[in-house]
Each structure stands twice: as C-alpha cells, then as structure tokens.
Design an enzyme around this catalytic site. Structure first.
Site, short mmCIF file in Angstrom:
data_model
loop_
_atom_site.label_atom_id
_atom_site.label_comp_id
_atom_site.label_asym_id
_atom_site.label_seq_id
_atom_site.Cartn_x
_atom_site.Cartn_y
_atom_site.Cartn_z
N GLY A 60 0.79 -1.22 0.00
CA GLY A 60 0.00 0.00 0.00
C GLY A 60 0.82 1.27 0.00
O GLY A 60 0.40 2.28 -0.56
N GLY A 111 -8.80 2.66 -3.50
CA GLY A 111 -9.41 1.92 -4.60
C GLY A 111 -8.41 1.32 -5.57
O GLY A 111 -8.65 1.32 -6.79
N ASN A 169 -4.67 -10.33 -2.60
CA ASN A 169 -5.44 -9.39 -1.77
C ASN A 169 -6.93 -9.53 -2.09
O ASN A 169 -7.38 -9.09 -3.14
CB ASN A 169 -4.96 -7.96 -2.03
N SER A 172 -9.44 -5.85 0.63
CA SER A 172 -9.61 -4.40 0.64
C SER A 172 -11.09 -4.06 0.66
O SER A 172 -11.87 -4.62 -0.12
CB SER A 172 -8.96 -3.77 -0.60
N THR A 244 -7.26 -3.50 6.42
CA THR A 244 -7.94 -2.45 7.18
C THR A 244 -9.35 -2.90 7.58
O THR A 244 -9.90 -3.85 7.03
CB THR A 244 -8.04 -1.17 6.35
N GLY A 265 -4.14 1.60 11.55
CA GLY A 265 -3.49 2.24 12.68
C GLY A 265 -3.93 1.63 14.00
O GLY A 265 -4.50 0.54 14.06
N GLY A 294 -2.02 -2.03 13.01
CA GLY A 294 -1.96 -1.24 14.23
C GLY A 294 -0.68 -1.29 15.01
O GLY A 294 -0.66 -0.97 16.20
#
Length: 350
Positions: A60, A111, A169, A172, A244, A265, A294
């Site tokens: 990313g 995206g 992946n 997402s 995420t 995070g 995180g």
C-alpha cells in the site's frame, strides 16, 4: 531525528500529497545511493525464504514499486509492494485518505490506484534491491467479481519471476464486492485456480514462489476457521492478517471517522491481533502467519508474534512514528522465541 523535523511539514499537507512527496524522496535517495544491505538481526526462515529480520513493509505504501531501493535503506527485513492490477486504474476520487491523529489512525478509500502490472514489473527490474520482495496483486475495479480469478492469474503470470512471494489481496474494503471472495465457495474456486497456476509457473521457471492470502479483520470466528481450512486444503504457503477494518467503534466522535474506507493504525490493533490468534490456533503451525494491523511500537510487534505470527508488517505506524519504528520493532522482536516472556496465542481473542 530527521523525520521528527519533517513530520510537522508533512502533516500540514493533504495526506496523499505528503505520501507522494515521501515516495519521491525515497525514490531519489534510492537512485543516488548504493544498494542497501538488509539489516540482519535474529534472521528467520519462513515459507522457504530467509528473512534477515522479522519486520516488513506492508503493501500500500509503494503501490507501483517506485521507491524500492529507498525503502530498502530503512532497515526492513522484507518489502511488499502493490496492490497491483492487470490494467492501470486511477482509483477513487480525491480526497481519499484522511489522518485521525488523536487515535493514530488513517482512513483510506484509495481503490487500488496503480499504474498496472507492466509498470510495476519494469520498476522491479530496474531496482538494485535483492532482498525479499513480496508483490501484492488484486483485481481491476471493472472486472466482474465472477471473473476476478482471471485478473489474479494475469498478475501472477507477470510477477512470478520477480517476486520472492506473491500476496493475493481479497480483503480491501475499497473495491466493490472484493470481500465476497472470502466466502467459502468463492475462496475455494480462487485458491484452486491460483494453486494450479503456481505449479505450472514453478515448472516453467524452475523456481517455487510462495503464495500468501491477505484477509480482513472484520470476520466472524466461523469465517476465520473456514478460511484456515481452505488455506490448508489448497496448500497455500502463508496468510497475512489483516487488512484495514470497516468498523468504527474505536473512533466514534473523532474527526473524519464518518469517512468511508478502510481504517488502519492503532484502532485496528486489537481486532487484527485477535484474528492472528484465532488463525494460529486453527492452523496449528501448518503455515505461517504474517501479522499487520496497528503496530505503533515494539511492544505491538512482539504482541503479534505472541499471538502466533512469524513475521510482522508496518505501514500506518510509519506515518506517525517514521523510520525509527522499524529499528524499534527489530530490536523488540530479536530473540523473541528464546525470550521466555512470550504470551501464548490464547491470550488474544479467546
């Protein structure tokens, strides 16, 4: 030290502009400086690969492989670039990245913006870096979900010869319906086709390149168990946990919390670590886990290993801590298995 000076300037800019400037700087220094030597500290063998340390860059940050040599100078044990798709695509409209500094978090709805797999391949070929390089692959936004496997196979064909490992992946939240591929029947079909192609490519190139699957934190326990079963059934080489989250319970009332996209995070740490722990119990050591989600300090990196991971990846933590986070995490995870202080995976998500 330098990042502490630069951070106020970067944080005064739009997050994506700051990201682009940082990548440009890394690209420049990677070009003008000699090739970096990976930082050896408690090396570990995972998936048949020799990792000089356990700390990697999550996908990313460098989607197109434009700053590989600059990133290699920061002390990572391995790098993962992407997510890349077969054809170039612009991603979602800006603004599409938001900082939540009060909780040390990021929301993005990028995206899968990228220059396409051919551009990434050219960048990898031009790089001096010879360390472990993961390449993260995805599907184009306009490819129907029932044809998604075609996109993954197209990317796998093109990156196989250059990658140390390839990450699929399917997690997402910013590509419509992508997470449907985590469903039992959809995942079986996808993994079956990828595994067959992996064997064909291994025979063609005379080199076996491991496949890993990147999953979401927003999964029910039964879903995690089903995914673990599928990974074993199809002999996938590793799993990355996690991407995420779409949950917002940890950031209620925080500015930008209402923005659509994936939250990363500090707020995702607990949920992500719980998925690592459940995978560890379900897989019982049959395949390795790479933990992401995180990690803001060395204790966070150790907690991921304690939950059952073999390796860890950072990204959002770099935005808030800078490159010093990497060295801190390397120190914290050195001699982890022999420390005698590791918690068991039962401590998380029980």
């Amino acid at each position: 030290m330098l990042y502490n000076i630069a951070r106020p300037l970067l944080f005064s800019l739009d997050p994506e502009t700051a990201h682009e400037l940082s990548l440009a700087a890394l690209h420049f220094f990677g070009r003008v400086l000699p090739a970096a030597t990976p930082t050896e500290s408690d090396p570990v063998d995972v998936m048949g690969l020799h990792f000089p340390n356990r700390i990697g860059l999550a996908a990313g940050l460098d989607k197109n492989g434009e700053a590989i040599d600059g990133l290699a100078r920061l002390g990572f044990g391995f790098l993962e670039i992407g997510t890349i798709t077969p054809r170039p695509q612009p991603g979602n409209p800006r603004p599409r990245m938001f900082r939540l500094p009060e909780v040390r978090a990021i929301i993005n709805r990028m995206g899968f913006n990228n220059h396409g797999v051919d551009a990434l391949v050219a960048n990898v070929r031009a790089a001096k870096y010879r360390g472990i390089l993961g390449i993260n692959i995805g599907k184009n936004f306009d490819t129907p979900i029932d044809r998604a496997a075609d996109d993954y196979l197209a990317c796998l064909d093109k990156v196989y010869a250059l990658a140390s490992y390839v990450t699929v992946n399917i997690s997402s939240p910013n590509t419509k319906n992508l997470r449907q591929l985590q469903g039992e029947s959809e995942l079986d079909d996808l993994l079956g086709r990828l595994k067959a192609r992996q064997q064909q490519l291994a025979d063609r190139h005379g080199r076996y390149v491991p496949l890993t699957l990147k999953i979401a934190p927003d999964l029910e326990p039964a879903q995690v168990t089903n995914i673990a079963d599928a990974l074993r059934r199809h002999r996938i080489d590793g799993v990355i946990a996690t991407n995420t989250t779409i949950a917002r319970d940890k950031v209620q009332g925080v500015r930008y919390a209402e923005q659509q996209g994936g939250l990363s995070g500090a707020p995702v740490f607990e949920a992500s670590t719980a998925v690592v722990a459940q995978l560890s119990r379900a897989l019982a050591g049959e395949l390795p886990i790479i933990a992401a989600g995180g990690i803001l300090d060395g204790r966070g990196a150790r907690a991921k290993l304690a939950a059952g991971a073999s390796l860890v990846q950072v990204y959002s933590g770099l935005i808030y801590r800078g490159p010093s986070l990497i060295a801190e995490c390397v120190r914290a995870t050195t001699d982890f298995a022999d420390s005698g202080h590791a918690a068991t995976s039962a401590s998380f998500g029980a």
